[in-house]
Design an enzyme around this catalytic site. Structure first.
Site, PDB file in Angstrom:
ATOM      1  N   ASP A  32     -52.863 -22.884 -46.962  1.00 47.33           N
ATOM      2  CA  ASP A  32     -53.282 -22.728 -45.564  1.00 47.33           C
ATOM      3  C   ASP A  32     -54.476 -21.791 -45.492  1.00 47.33           C
ATOM      4  O   ASP A  32     -54.363 -20.612 -45.876  1.00 47.33           O
ATOM      5  CB  ASP A  32     -52.102 -22.158 -44.755  1.00 47.33           C
ATOM      6  CG  ASP A  32     -52.429 -21.958 -43.283  1.00 47.33           C
ATOM      7  OD1 ASP A  32     -53.462 -22.483 -42.816  1.00 47.33           O
ATOM      8  OD2 ASP A  32     -51.629 -21.283 -42.609  1.00 47.33           O
ATOM      9  N   MET A  61     -49.020 -15.781 -33.769  1.00 47.23           N
ATOM     10  CA  MET A  61     -49.582 -14.462 -34.114  1.00 47.23           C
ATOM     11  C   MET A  61     -49.221 -13.468 -33.018  1.00 47.23           C
ATOM     12  O   MET A  61     -49.323 -13.792 -31.831  1.00 47.23           O
ATOM     13  CB  MET A  61     -51.106 -14.552 -34.230  1.00 47.23           C
ATOM     14  CG  MET A  61     -51.587 -15.588 -35.220  1.00 47.23           C
ATOM     15  SD  MET A  61     -53.368 -15.522 -35.407  1.00 47.23           S
ATOM     16  CE  MET A  61     -53.658 -16.967 -36.437  1.00 47.23           C
ATOM     17  N   SER A  85     -53.437 -27.674 -38.374  1.00 45.70           N
ATOM     18  CA  SER A  85     -53.198 -26.446 -37.624  1.00 45.70           C
ATOM     19  C   SER A  85     -53.950 -26.597 -36.308  1.00 45.70           C
ATOM     20  O   SER A  85     -55.166 -26.810 -36.302  1.00 45.70           O
ATOM     21  CB  SER A  85     -53.745 -25.244 -38.392  1.00 45.70           C
ATOM     22  OG  SER A  85     -54.039 -24.203 -37.488  1.00 45.70           O
ATOM     23  N   ASP A  96     -49.315 -21.975 -35.482  1.00 45.94           N
ATOM     24  CA  ASP A  96     -49.595 -20.595 -35.901  1.00 45.94           C
ATOM     25  C   ASP A  96     -49.202 -19.609 -34.811  1.00 45.94           C
ATOM     26  O   ASP A  96     -49.838 -19.548 -33.753  1.00 45.94           O
ATOM     27  CB  ASP A  96     -51.093 -20.446 -36.200  1.00 45.94           C
ATOM     28  CG  ASP A  96     -51.492 -21.161 -37.476  1.00 45.94           C
ATOM     29  OD1 ASP A  96     -50.943 -20.832 -38.540  1.00 45.94           O
ATOM     30  OD2 ASP A  96     -52.354 -22.070 -37.400  1.00 45.94           O
ATOM     31  N   HIS A 144     -48.591 -27.850 -37.849  1.00 42.98           N
ATOM     32  CA  HIS A 144     -48.494 -26.456 -38.307  1.00 42.98           C
ATOM     33  C   HIS A 144     -48.855 -25.590 -37.109  1.00 42.98           C
ATOM     34  O   HIS A 144     -49.994 -25.605 -36.635  1.00 42.98           O
ATOM     35  CB  HIS A 144     -49.460 -26.262 -39.469  1.00 42.98           C
ATOM     36  CG  HIS A 144     -49.533 -24.866 -40.005  1.00 42.98           C
ATOM     37  ND1 HIS A 144     -48.689 -24.394 -40.990  1.00 42.98           N
ATOM     38  CD2 HIS A 144     -50.368 -23.839 -39.693  1.00 42.98           C
ATOM     39  CE1 HIS A 144     -49.008 -23.143 -41.273  1.00 42.98           C
ATOM     40  NE2 HIS A 144     -50.020 -22.767 -40.502  1.00 42.98           N
ATOM     41  N   MET A 162     -51.160 -18.370 -48.861  1.00 41.29           N
ATOM     42  CA  MET A 162     -52.312 -18.262 -47.948  1.00 41.29           C
ATOM     43  C   MET A 162     -53.610 -18.256 -48.756  1.00 41.29           C
ATOM     44  O   MET A 162     -53.750 -17.510 -49.733  1.00 41.29           O
ATOM     45  CB  MET A 162     -52.220 -16.972 -47.121  1.00 41.29           C
ATOM     46  CG  MET A 162     -51.157 -16.991 -46.029  1.00 41.29           C
ATOM     47  SD  MET A 162     -51.328 -18.329 -44.843  1.00 41.29           S
ATOM     48  CE  MET A 162     -52.883 -17.938 -44.049  1.00 41.29           C
ATOM     49  N   HIS A 189     -45.640 -21.175 -38.455  1.00 38.71           N
ATOM     50  CA  HIS A 189     -46.202 -20.142 -39.332  1.00 38.71           C
ATOM     51  C   HIS A 189     -46.145 -18.824 -38.567  1.00 38.71           C
ATOM     52  O   HIS A 189     -46.995 -18.535 -37.724  1.00 38.71           O
ATOM     53  CB  HIS A 189     -47.644 -20.508 -39.719  1.00 38.71           C
ATOM     54  CG  HIS A 189     -48.265 -19.520 -40.645  1.00 38.71           C
ATOM     55  ND1 HIS A 189     -49.590 -19.566 -41.001  1.00 38.71           N
ATOM     56  CD2 HIS A 189     -47.741 -18.443 -41.305  1.00 38.71           C
ATOM     57  CE1 HIS A 189     -49.853 -18.569 -41.833  1.00 38.71           C
ATOM     58  NE2 HIS A 189     -48.752 -17.867 -42.023  1.00 38.71           N
ATOM     59  N   MET A 239     -46.757 -15.396 -38.107  1.00 33.00           N
ATOM     60  CA  MET A 239     -47.549 -14.221 -38.514  1.00 33.00           C
ATOM     61  C   MET A 239     -47.190 -13.080 -37.566  1.00 33.00           C
ATOM     62  O   MET A 239     -47.960 -12.706 -36.677  1.00 33.00           O
ATOM     63  CB  MET A 239     -49.046 -14.564 -38.468  1.00 33.00           C
ATOM     64  CG  MET A 239     -49.457 -15.473 -39.614  1.00 33.00           C
ATOM     65  SD  MET A 239     -51.064 -16.233 -39.358  1.00 33.00           S
ATOM     66  CE  MET A 239     -50.611 -17.655 -38.396  1.00 33.00           C
TER      67      MET A 239
HETATM   68  O1  LIG Z   1     -52.655 -19.402 -40.465  1.00 29.11           O
HETATM   69  C1  LIG Z   1     -53.827 -19.644 -40.339  1.00 29.11           C
HETATM   70  C2  LIG Z   1     -54.792 -18.551 -40.112  1.00 29.11           C
HETATM   71  O2  LIG Z   1     -54.138 -17.366 -40.087  1.00 29.11           O
HETATM   72  C3  LIG Z   1     -54.246 -21.055 -40.473  1.00 29.11           C
HETATM   73  O3  LIG Z   1     -53.232 -21.961 -40.177  1.00 29.11           O
HETATM   74  C4  LIG Z   1     -55.576 -21.448 -39.920  1.00 29.11           C
HETATM   75  O4  LIG Z   1     -55.499 -21.598 -38.549  1.00 29.11           O
HETATM   76  C5  LIG Z   1     -56.063 -22.720 -40.545  1.00 29.11           C
HETATM   77  O5  LIG Z   1     -57.308 -23.016 -40.035  1.00 29.11           O
HETATM   78  P1  LIG Z   1     -58.535 -23.408 -40.982  1.00 29.11           P
HETATM   79  O6  LIG Z   1     -58.760 -22.272 -41.927  1.00 29.11           O
HETATM   80  O7  LIG Z   1     -58.121 -24.664 -41.717  1.00 29.11           O
HETATM   81  O8  LIG Z   1     -59.647 -23.620 -40.030  1.00 29.11           O
HETATM   82 FE   LIG Z   2     -51.223 -21.018 -40.557  1.00 33.18          FE
END
Ligand SMILES: O=C(CO)[C@@H](O)[C@H](O)COP(=O)(O)O
Ligand SMILES: [Fe+2]
Length: 228
Positions: A175, A39, A10, A37, A35, A141, A70, A72
């Site tokens: 994740d 948001m 990520s 993310d 991956h 998650m 991903h 969100m």
């Molecule tokens: O979707 C998410 C957080 O919402 C993840 O993808 C995190 O960004 C993963 O990061 P780490 O927890 O591995 O630092």
């Molecule tokens: Fe994620």
């Protein structure tokens, strides 16, 4: 057993001013996929980027890297076509964000992307199960979505275990807080797609971390196939 061990960094915790080169660094360190993310500041209390960024990354990185989006976001329906046009490969939406998962799954498939279905820690795996035969990947998650660098919630492992027992060939992704200290739990439970942010990005040797994560998962997959 159709699934294999795949590691997807990520890039949320990377230096976002160098996103393109950070993605290249991860792929050159042995990542199987990226991956990404997304948001929206509404579904989660944080904002990252949207399809214009994905389009730029696709142009700069070429066709090869697999982009697992991903999402969100609230109203995930609205970004299916823009993300497909931008070059996303898989559209992973949250079941909590839609009232009509069946229709969304259909739209994602029609737009040419693979389908991922995610559940937050407070959502039961039974809510995901009715859709499991229509999706390419289930995302469990292991932190509350919204931020990188949080602590892994081990209590989510029974969800992974149950999904693996019910859907033996489904891709199952974990994740949040996954790294060398927590990967064994994920692998034993049956996860095969591993998202790791801070543990990989923050390491001085991301290649070794990615290799270690993959080895642990591959060994668990092999053990499971021998036990059957
Ligand atoms: O979707 C998410 C957080 O919402 C993840 O993808 C995190 O960004 C993963 O990061 P780490 O927890 O591995 O630092
Ligand atoms: Fe994620």
């Amino acid at each position: 057993m159709a699934y294999s061990a795949k590691i997807g960094p990520s890039i949320l915790s990377s230096d976002l001013s160098c996103l393109g080169s950070e993605c290249v660094r991860m792929m050159e360190s042995g990542a199987d996929y990226l991956h990404l993310d997304v948001m929206d500041g509404h579904f989660v209390p944080n904002i990252t980027f949207g399809h214009p960024m994905v389009e730029c990354l696709r142009k700069s990185l070429g066709q090869d890297p697999f982009f697992d989006m991903h999402m969100m976001v609230s109203r995930p329906e609205q970004w299916v076509k823009p993300m497909a046009a931008a070059g996303a490969n898989q559209y992973t939406f949250h079941i909590e964000a839609t009232t009509n998962p069946g229709n969304l799954i259909k739209e994602i498939k029609e737009s040419g992307m693979k389908v991922g279905l995610a559940i937050k820690p407070g959502t039961t795996v039974e809510e995901l199960a009715p859709w499991a035969n229509q999706i390419d990947m289930a995302l469990v998650m292991t932190v509350e979505p919204g931020f990188g660098g949080q602590k892994f919630i081990e209590d989510m492992m029974p969800k992974v275990n149950w999904l693996r027992s019910q859907f033996p060939s489904l891709d199952i992704e974990v994740d949040g807080g996954v790294g060398p200290d927590t990967i064994h739990k994920c692998a034993e439970a049956g996860a095969n797609m591993i998202v790791s942010g801070s543990a990989v990005i923050g390491s001085e040797d991301p290649r070794s971390v990615i290799a270690l994560l993959r080895t642990v998962v591959a060994e668990a997959i092999q053990k499971r196939s021998l036990d059957r």
